[in-house]
Design a protein around this motif. Structure first.
Motif, mmCIF file in Angstrom:
data_model
loop_
_atom_site.group_PDB
_atom_site.id
_atom_site.type_symbol
_atom_site.label_atom_id
_atom_site.label_comp_id
_atom_site.label_asym_id
_atom_site.label_seq_id
_atom_site.Cartn_x
_atom_site.Cartn_y
_atom_site.Cartn_z
ATOM 1 N N ILE B 10 0.839 -1.204 0.000
ATOM 2 C CA ILE B 10 0.000 0.000 0.000
ATOM 3 C C ILE B 10 0.874 1.253 0.000
ATOM 4 O O ILE B 10 0.656 2.180 -0.778
ATOM 5 N N SER B 13 2.587 1.703 -3.322
ATOM 6 C CA SER B 13 1.608 2.105 -4.351
ATOM 7 C C SER B 13 1.234 3.576 -4.168
ATOM 8 O O SER B 13 1.129 4.329 -5.144
ATOM 9 N N ARG B 14 1.059 3.969 -2.915
ATOM 10 C CA ARG B 14 0.752 5.387 -2.634
ATOM 11 C C ARG B 14 1.925 6.276 -3.012
ATOM 12 O O ARG B 14 1.748 7.342 -3.601
ATOM 13 N N GLU B 81 -1.766 3.550 -13.717
ATOM 14 C CA GLU B 81 -1.693 3.107 -12.318
ATOM 15 C C GLU B 81 -3.074 2.729 -11.770
ATOM 16 O O GLU B 81 -3.179 1.807 -10.959
ATOM 17 N N ASN B 85 -2.386 -0.745 -10.315
ATOM 18 C CA ASN B 85 -2.160 -0.723 -8.861
ATOM 19 C C ASN B 85 -3.425 -0.521 -8.042
ATOM 20 O O ASN B 85 -3.463 -0.847 -6.866
ATOM 21 N N TRP B 86 -4.439 0.091 -8.657
ATOM 22 C CA TRP B 86 -5.643 0.462 -7.893
ATOM 23 C C TRP B 86 -6.876 -0.142 -8.542
ATOM 24 O O TRP B 86 -7.878 0.539 -8.773
ATOM 25 N N TYR B 89 -10.256 -0.039 -6.625
ATOM 26 C CA TYR B 89 -10.769 1.334 -6.667
ATOM 27 C C TYR B 89 -11.385 1.626 -8.042
ATOM 28 O O TYR B 89 -12.502 2.143 -8.139
ATOM 29 N N THR B 469 -7.855 3.639 1.492
ATOM 30 C CA THR B 469 -6.756 3.401 0.557
ATOM 31 C C THR B 469 -6.355 1.921 0.544
ATOM 32 O O THR B 469 -6.072 1.350 -0.492
ATOM 33 N N VAL B 473 -6.280 -0.947 -3.259
ATOM 34 C CA VAL B 473 -5.059 -1.379 -3.940
ATOM 35 C C VAL B 473 -5.196 -2.791 -4.534
ATOM 36 O O VAL B 473 -5.931 -3.623 -4.007
ATOM 37 N N SER B 474 -4.489 -3.046 -5.640
ATOM 38 C CA SER B 474 -4.487 -4.389 -6.256
ATOM 39 C C SER B 474 -3.514 -5.291 -5.507
ATOM 40 O O SER B 474 -2.534 -4.817 -4.934
ATOM 41 N N HIS B 475 -3.789 -6.575 -5.584
ATOM 42 C CA HIS B 475 -2.867 -7.519 -4.934
ATOM 43 C C HIS B 475 -1.720 -7.846 -5.876
ATOM 44 O O HIS B 475 -1.749 -8.808 -6.622
ATOM 45 N N VAL B 481 6.018 -3.069 -7.675
ATOM 46 C CA VAL B 481 5.669 -1.652 -7.498
ATOM 47 C C VAL B 481 6.939 -0.838 -7.209
ATOM 48 O O VAL B 481 7.104 0.277 -7.725
#
Lengths: 72, 517
Positions: B10, B13-14, B81, B85-86, B89, B469, B473-475, B481
């Motif tokens: 996380i 990714s952030r 992304e 990554n998200w 979301y 958040t 996020v993707s696993h 990342v």
């Protein structure tokens, strides 16, 4: 002889590109950047997670619901 | 629940999203601001017919072109992304995020292939008025393009105009106009673009100041300063007004973020505004280790209440009120929101199970519970660690105060510059000219601080109250990342160095009598 609209538009862009000075370097940077982004990054590093791992939207929905609701 | 999440994934990714967004934002505000300054300069040229104004316009247009070319498409990486990554979301937001971004993409494409081409290639090939129109359309188009991105961002801060579909796990837009004209969208758009215009003015004054210090192209520099200072004064005043509007919207819709702006732990009536303060790095309340109050502060009495609700005696909830609740002021404790959030999450799971076995009654019951508690959906993930509901207070406080202080400083600076111009003393005002150059990085600092305030202050939410958040996020493998984080850092730093090198060279060469694009 008066040129048709397509020829005029073409020559507008053609002459514009030809007379560039700083613009040539900038266009080179833009093309390299787009290549890095779309060919290298997108293709090799940024696959769409849900599109790659699941075949249809129903499977994607199921997966996301499972992710949102599974006991942690 | 929070322990089950991989925080290294996380956090990386952030970090990656923050890195790309912040680099992208180096280029955007100058494009927005310089676009209008160029349009004003060209208008003066068309009105007066003075070729000196044409030279001025063309020089700043070249600077605009360099910034635009280096910055263009850097925002697309953010969209990559979202998908990689998200993914949770991206799925959850459905078409609400997609629609504004698609409009932005189409608009940007048409804008960039038509009017920008006329702006750069059209000198002496199209009429003066059509060229001027194209320049204005580029300026307006760039701001309009920003509108759609900011509408999408505002929806994340204040989700409205949608309905959650439990069959697809997606939010569906039910009212486009509510999304477009939400107070959050309007305040975010007006504040972001006005502050970007301000940044453009600061850059023009700073570069012109360098010419004056070098005693080169002095007429060009003075004329550029006049346009930029007037534009800057108007837009910085507008930035203050829109900032006030933003504060009111945030105080009402994101009270935790608003409390973090001011490091306000204990709510009060007639709350003071901290003008200057140093936040403690260690707990200051022996009963609560999360409270890190001020070591030192200078306050303006009652001003925070006024800023939030136009009432010097209004109650402003503190972080403690929002966590523990405050019955007198009708504030629900976080624990109750967490319970309701858990009900909503469990109801979604039950809905899915009932649907699978065809139990319609159970399905309807689960849907009703979900709908009743959906506004607290995201809170359900904080059962074991509600402290994560509090954003990083020191970072939010400092970034907010840096942004506000610099915003007021720029307003004052533009006024001083105009006085110096009016008295014809600008050429020899060495101190102010040096300060004008120093202001360039400060304007970028203020602009980036604004985004840090907005995005760090809203944590832990990626969609306010609905999705934290950690669930967005993707696993993925955290190492993947980290690799792309480093890759982006290299690519963007290279682009930034390229921009600065080309820009410095162009500035050093100065305006030309005639030249290419």
């Amino acid at each position: 002889m008066k040129q048709n609209i397509f020829t005029r538009v073409f020559s507008f862009y053609y002459e514009g590109f030809r007379s560039m000075t700083v613009g040539r370097t900038l266009w080179l940077i833009i093309l390299i950047k787009l290549f890095v982004m779309f060919v290298i990054l997108k293709l090799f590093f940024f696959p769409n997670f849900l599109k790659t791992n699941f075949e249809n939207d129903a499977q994607r929905s199921d997966y996301v619901i499972e992710q949102l609701t599974k006991p942690k | 629940m929070t322990e089950a999440f991989d925080f290294s994934l996380i956090d990386w990714s952030r970090g990656q999203f923050a890195l790309t967004a912040m680099y992208h934002w180096i280029f955007v505000p100058l494009t927005l601001g310089l676009g209008f300054i160029i349009a004003i300069m060209e208008t003066i040229y068309v009105k007066t017919g003075d070729p000196a104004w044409k030279r001025i316009t063309k020089f700043w247009m070249t600077i605009f072109g360099i910034n635009f070319a280096i910055g263009v498409a850097t925002g697309i990486i953010l969209e990559f992304e979202f998908g990689t990554n998200w993914s949770n979301y991206s799925w959850f937001v459905g078409d609400i995020f997609g629609a504004p971004l698609a409009i932005e993409g189409i608009m940007a494409f048409f804008l960039e292939t038509t009017f920008i081409a006329v702006m750069f290639f059209g000198w002496n090939k199209v009429s003066k008025r059509f060229h001027l129109l194209s320049t204005w359309l580029v300026a307006f188009g760039a701001s309009l393009s920003a509108l759609w991105i900011l509408v999408a961002n505002a929806w994340m801060q204040m989700p409205v105009g949608m309905k959650f579909n439990p069959d697809t796990a997606r939010n569906e837009m039910v009212n486009f106009w509510e999304v477009l004209f939400s107070p959050m969208a309007m305040s975010k758009f007006t504040h972001t673009i006005s502050s970007s215009y301000l940044l453009g003015a600061i850059v023009v004054i700073g570069i012109s100041a360098w010419f004056l210090l070098k005693k080169r192209h002095q007429v060009f520099a003075k004329r550029s300063i006049v346009v930029a200072a007037v534009f800057g004064l108007v837009t910085s005043a507008f930035t203050v007004l829109t900032g006030d509007f933003s504060a009111k919207v945030i105080a009402k819709n994101q009270p935790m973020k608003f409390a973090a702006f001011e490091g306000l732990y204990h709510g009060q009536r007639g709350a003071p505004l901290v003008a200057i303060g140093v936040v403690s790095t260690t707990p200051t309340d022996p009963d609560n280790e999360n409270i890190k109050d001020f070591v030192f502060k200078i306050e303006i009495p009652n001003f925070l209440s006024y800023m939030a609700f136009s009432d010097f005696n209004a109650f402003i909830p503190g972080i403690k009120d929002l966590m523990e609740g405050n019955e007198e002021h009708g504030i629900m404790p976080a624990a109750e929101k967490i319970s309701k959030g858990k009900l909503a999450i469990d109801a979604l799971a039950e809905y899915k199970q009932a649907k699978a076995v065809g139990n319609m009654a159970k399905q309807a019951e689960a849907q009703q519970i979900l709908e009743e508690n959906f506004k607290y959906f995201g809170y359900g993930y904080f059962g074991t660690n509600p402290d994560h509901l509090v954003p990083n207070v020191p970072l939010t406080f400092y970034s907010f105060h840096i942004m506000v202080a610099l915003g007021f400083w720029f307003l004052l600076f533009f006024a001083i510059v105009l006085v110096l111009v009016y008295k014809d003393k600008i050429s020899n005002a060495r101190f102010w000219l040096i300060l004008a150059i120093v202001n360039i990085p400060l304007a970028y600092l203020a602009s980036q601080s604004g985004w840090v305030t907005a995005e760090m202050g809203r944590q832990p939410w990626v969609i306010q109250d609905l999705m934290p958040t950690m669930t967005a996020v993707s696993h993925l493998d955290a190492n993947a990342v980290i690799t792309t984080f480093i890759l982006f850092a290299v690519v963007f730093t290279t682009l930034l160095i390229a921009e600065l090198k080309i820009m410095f060279k162009t500035i050093k060469n100065g305006p030309k009598t005639e030249g290419g694009n």
